[in-house]
Design an enzyme around this catalytic site. Sequence first.
Site, short mmCIF file in Angstrom:
data_model
loop_
_atom_site.label_atom_id
_atom_site.label_comp_id
_atom_site.label_asym_id
_atom_site.label_seq_id
_atom_site.Cartn_x
_atom_site.Cartn_y
_atom_site.Cartn_z
CB CYS A 126 27.66 3.03 -5.12
SG CYS A 126 27.95 4.29 -6.38
CG ASN A 127 22.85 4.48 -9.07
OD1 ASN A 127 21.88 4.19 -8.37
ND2 ASN A 127 22.72 5.23 -10.16
CG PHE A 165 8.08 18.25 -11.98
CD1 PHE A 165 7.12 17.86 -11.05
CD2 PHE A 165 9.22 17.46 -12.11
CE1 PHE A 165 7.29 16.70 -10.28
CE2 PHE A 165 9.40 16.32 -11.34
CZ PHE A 165 8.42 15.94 -10.42
CE LYS A 186 28.90 14.23 -14.38
NZ LYS A 186 29.82 13.10 -14.53
CE1 TYR A 227 25.89 14.30 -12.22
CE2 TYR A 227 24.35 15.90 -13.17
CZ TYR A 227 25.18 14.81 -13.32
OH TYR A 227 25.34 14.23 -14.56
CB SER A 276 25.92 16.85 -17.71
OG SER A 276 24.57 17.22 -17.65
P1 NAD Z 1 24.74 5.27 -13.45
O1 NAD Z 1 24.56 5.67 -12.03
O2 NAD Z 1 23.84 4.26 -14.03
O3 NAD Z 1 26.25 4.80 -13.69
C1 NAD Z 1 27.33 5.34 -12.95
C2 NAD Z 1 28.11 4.15 -12.39
O4 NAD Z 1 29.23 4.64 -11.63
C3 NAD Z 1 27.30 3.28 -11.46
O5 NAD Z 1 27.37 1.93 -11.92
C4 NAD Z 1 27.96 3.43 -10.09
O6 NAD Z 1 27.90 2.24 -9.34
C5 NAD Z 1 29.37 3.80 -10.49
N1 NAD Z 1 30.13 4.59 -9.49
C6 NAD Z 1 29.79 5.77 -8.91
N2 NAD Z 1 30.79 6.19 -8.10
C7 NAD Z 1 31.79 5.27 -8.20
C8 NAD Z 1 33.09 5.15 -7.63
N3 NAD Z 1 33.55 6.06 -6.77
N4 NAD Z 1 33.84 4.08 -7.95
C9 NAD Z 1 33.37 3.13 -8.80
N5 NAD Z 1 32.17 3.20 -9.39
C10 NAD Z 1 31.38 4.26 -9.09
O7 NAD Z 1 24.69 6.62 -14.33
P2 NAD Z 1 24.63 6.81 -15.92
O8 NAD Z 1 23.31 7.39 -16.25
O9 NAD Z 1 25.11 5.61 -16.60
O10 NAD Z 1 25.68 7.99 -16.08
C11 NAD Z 1 27.03 7.77 -16.41
C12 NAD Z 1 27.77 9.11 -16.35
O11 NAD Z 1 27.14 10.02 -17.24
C13 NAD Z 1 27.75 9.76 -14.96
O12 NAD Z 1 28.99 10.40 -14.74
C14 NAD Z 1 26.65 10.78 -15.10
O13 NAD Z 1 26.84 11.86 -14.21
C15 NAD Z 1 26.81 11.23 -16.55
N6 NAD Z 1 25.58 11.79 -17.13
C16 NAD Z 1 24.41 11.09 -17.07
C17 NAD Z 1 23.24 11.64 -17.59
C18 NAD Z 1 21.94 10.92 -17.49
O14 NAD Z 1 20.89 11.56 -17.65
N7 NAD Z 1 21.91 9.61 -17.28
C19 NAD Z 1 23.28 12.91 -18.19
C20 NAD Z 1 24.48 13.58 -18.26
C21 NAD Z 1 25.64 13.02 -17.73
N1 UFG Z 2 9.78 15.99 -15.40
C1 UFG Z 2 8.46 15.93 -15.02
N2 UFG Z 2 8.09 14.96 -14.14
C2 UFG Z 2 8.97 14.05 -13.63
C3 UFG Z 2 10.32 14.11 -14.03
C4 UFG Z 2 10.69 15.11 -14.91
O1 UFG Z 2 7.65 16.72 -15.46
O2 UFG Z 2 8.55 13.20 -12.81
C5 UFG Z 2 10.18 17.01 -16.38
C6 UFG Z 2 11.22 17.98 -15.87
O3 UFG Z 2 10.62 19.06 -15.19
C7 UFG Z 2 11.94 18.38 -17.16
C8 UFG Z 2 11.86 17.13 -18.02
O4 UFG Z 2 10.80 16.34 -17.47
O5 UFG Z 2 11.22 19.40 -17.82
C9 UFG Z 2 13.13 16.29 -17.98
O6 UFG Z 2 13.50 16.05 -16.63
P1 UFG Z 2 14.61 14.96 -16.23
O7 UFG Z 2 14.69 14.96 -14.73
O8 UFG Z 2 14.34 13.67 -16.92
O9 UFG Z 2 15.94 15.55 -16.87
P2 UFG Z 2 16.68 16.94 -16.64
O10 UFG Z 2 16.68 17.65 -17.97
O11 UFG Z 2 16.16 17.66 -15.49
O12 UFG Z 2 18.16 16.46 -16.27
C10 UFG Z 2 18.79 15.34 -16.88
C11 UFG Z 2 19.71 14.66 -15.86
C12 UFG Z 2 20.85 15.59 -15.52
C13 UFG Z 2 21.56 16.02 -16.76
C14 UFG Z 2 20.60 16.63 -17.75
C15 UFG Z 2 21.29 16.91 -19.04
O13 UFG Z 2 19.00 14.34 -14.67
O14 UFG Z 2 21.78 14.88 -14.72
O15 UFG Z 2 19.52 15.74 -18.00
O16 UFG Z 2 20.46 17.64 -19.88
F1 UFG Z 2 22.50 16.93 -16.45
#
Ligand code: NAD
Ligand code: UFG
Length: 338
Positions: A34-35, A218, A153, A149, A124
């Site tokens: 889905c993503n 931002f 978590k 979201y 997270s």
């Molecule tokens: P991502 O979206 O790239 O990967 C998540 C994957 O899960 C995707 O491939 C999607 O297709 C799959 N998915 C979602 N719902 C599903 C379902 N019901 N069944 C099967 N597949 C499903 O995201 P990511 O950045 O790789 O993040 C991985 C995990 O880490 C997530 O749980 C996310 O919330 C967590 N996380 C990510 C970040 C970040 O900044 N990337 C930060 C903190 C936590």
């Molecule tokens: N920011 C900008 N411009 C943009 C995007 C982000 O200035 O276009 C700034 C935000 O205000 C923030 C910093 O860049 O100060 C980082 O923002 P991100 O959106 O990249 O990341 P966040 O820290 O908001 O959140 C991310 C993930 C969350 C996760 C968290 C964990 O999106 O899912 O990191 O620390 F929970």
Amino acid sequence: MQILLTGGAGYIGSHTIIELDKAGHTVVVVDNLCNSKEEALRRVEKIIGKPVPFVRADVRDREAMDHIFKTYTIDAVIHFAGLKAVGESCEKPLEYYENNMNATFVLLDVMRRNGCKNIIFSSSATVYGDPAQIPITEECPKGHCTNPYGQTKSMLEEVLKDVQKADPEWNVVLLRYFNPIGAHKSGLIGENPNGIPNNLMPYITQTAIGIRKELGVFGNDYDTPDGTGVRDYIHVCDLAAGHVAALKAIEKKCGLAIYNLGTGHGYSVLDVVNAFERENGLKVPYSIKPRRPGDIATCYCNPAKAKAELGWQAQYEIGDMCRDSWNFQKNNPKGYEE
Ligand code: NAD
Ligand code: UFG
């Protein structure tokens, strides 16, 4: 060990397969795409030089999940699957709660019925809310999450804690990720967001390549050295290696364990823009915009617990992260093409 990666075709999952393979583990991936794109797994296969068993299924599909556990001997699960866009979760709270919570409920039930009680959960830094202390240690109280979201978590952490408490045969590792950026050095896999990126680094790389006109910063009136938000950016390959380290805790029957995975360094938005420009010899046009609702000023961790107990420590620096993020973007201007 044989590891099931839910959501293993995604950004963090695809990089984690490589680290697991390096450490001698075998993997099975389940993802509903889905993503993500299956192409990410094809590219991982190229990098590791072997096939990656993949089941296209939804983790909420009990029968499909049961079939996986009956087909493969799974020693532990790394549970990445979930929806993760903060803004979207405010517009579609029900979809977020439904997907993230139910997928985990089904997974845990299928796991216990099949006698697999080892799980690493993608949590997270968002669970700390506006953190009570900086740098954030694992003892820092959880805070108020400002979006659905983050709530999923935080709630799922509690679910997993309760499951482990009720049945101590479970080994549960909660990994609280800080801000993953960067990409595998091959430039074959990386972050490939759908539509307009929410996160800073993909917005920067898409601006640098000309898909976006300019970066919006931002807010520049936070209580930080340059007024812009400070975060703990961690290279996705370091984060991936953190999962291999967490498996060692599971092998030692850790019960419940919680770790911050970050570098311990805070960089402002402008620090990241400057590092990106310096590392890649590019200009990233930007302008200052209002604060983004729900953002906090500063968020970085103390990663000492993961170092002491898991022997894990981030290796890469901000310049490496900027170089590798750009390398993926420039090699894949349209992301994964199938
Ligand atoms: P991502 O979206 O790239 O990967 C998540 C994957 O899960 C995707 O491939 C999607 O297709 C799959 N998915 C979602 N719902 C599903 C379902 N019901 N069944 C099967 N597949 C499903 O995201 P990511 O950045 O790789 O993040 C991985 C995990 O880490 C997530 O749980 C996310 O919330 C967590 N996380 C990510 C970040 C970040 O900044 N990337 C930060 C903190 C936590
Ligand atoms: N920011 C900008 N411009 C943009 C995007 C982000 O200035 O276009 C700034 C935000 O205000 C923030 C910093 O860049 O100060 C980082 O923002 P991100 O959106 O990249 O990341 P966040 O820290 O908001 O959140 C991310 C993930 C969350 C996760 C968290 C964990 O999106 O899912 O990191 O620390 F929970």
